[in-house]
Scaffold this motif. Structure first.
Motif, short mmCIF file in Angstrom:
data_model
loop_
_atom_site.label_atom_id
_atom_site.label_comp_id
_atom_site.label_asym_id
_atom_site.label_seq_id
_atom_site.Cartn_x
_atom_site.Cartn_y
_atom_site.Cartn_z
N UNK A 134 0.83 -1.18 0.00
CA UNK A 134 0.00 0.00 0.00
C UNK A 134 0.87 1.24 0.00
N UNK A 135 0.34 2.32 -0.52
CA UNK A 135 1.05 3.59 -0.47
C UNK A 135 1.09 4.12 0.95
N UNK A 136 0.20 3.63 1.80
CA UNK A 136 0.11 4.09 3.18
C UNK A 136 1.20 3.50 4.06
N UNK A 137 1.68 2.33 3.73
CA UNK A 137 2.65 1.65 4.57
C UNK A 137 4.00 1.60 3.89
N UNK A 138 5.05 1.65 4.71
CA UNK A 138 6.41 1.63 4.16
C UNK A 138 6.76 0.26 3.57
N UNK A 139 6.26 -0.81 4.17
CA UNK A 139 6.58 -2.15 3.67
C UNK A 139 5.31 -2.97 3.57
N UNK A 140 5.36 -4.01 2.76
CA UNK A 140 4.19 -4.86 2.54
C UNK A 140 4.07 -5.96 3.58
N UNK A 141 2.94 -6.62 3.53
CA UNK A 141 2.67 -7.76 4.41
C UNK A 141 2.59 -9.02 3.58
N UNK A 142 3.05 -10.11 4.15
CA UNK A 142 2.90 -11.42 3.52
C UNK A 142 1.86 -12.19 4.33
#
Length: 76
Positions: free
Chosen positions: A33-41
């Motif tokens: 997401x553009x909202x978060x610095x890193x993604x989730x798995x």
């Protein structure tokens, strides 16, 4: 192999098939997401789709609060 499943409001959900010797060993999902610095798995498909929907709602709500100029209601 990565495949984009859904993209909306700056949120992307990709399915990742991890293969060994040509056979799929593990399927997981990456939410960015553009909202978060890193993604989730995420390893559960249903949870990945729910997380995607939540993140889209949060991003759309944030865009509505900022308005079309991208500035907050109290920013002048």
């Amino acid at each position: 192999m990565r495949k984009l499943i859904r993209a909306e409001a700056g949120v992307k959900l990709k399915r990742i098939n991890r293969t060994v010797a040509g056979k799929t060993k593990q399927i997981c999902y990456r939410l960015t997401s553009t909202r978060k610095a890193s993604g989730r798995v995420i390893f559960d498909a249903s949870e990945a789709h729910r997380a995607f929907a939540r993140e889209v709602a949060i991003n759309l709500e944030g865009q509505a609060c900022r308005g079309p100029s991208g500035r907050g209601a109290t920013d002048h």
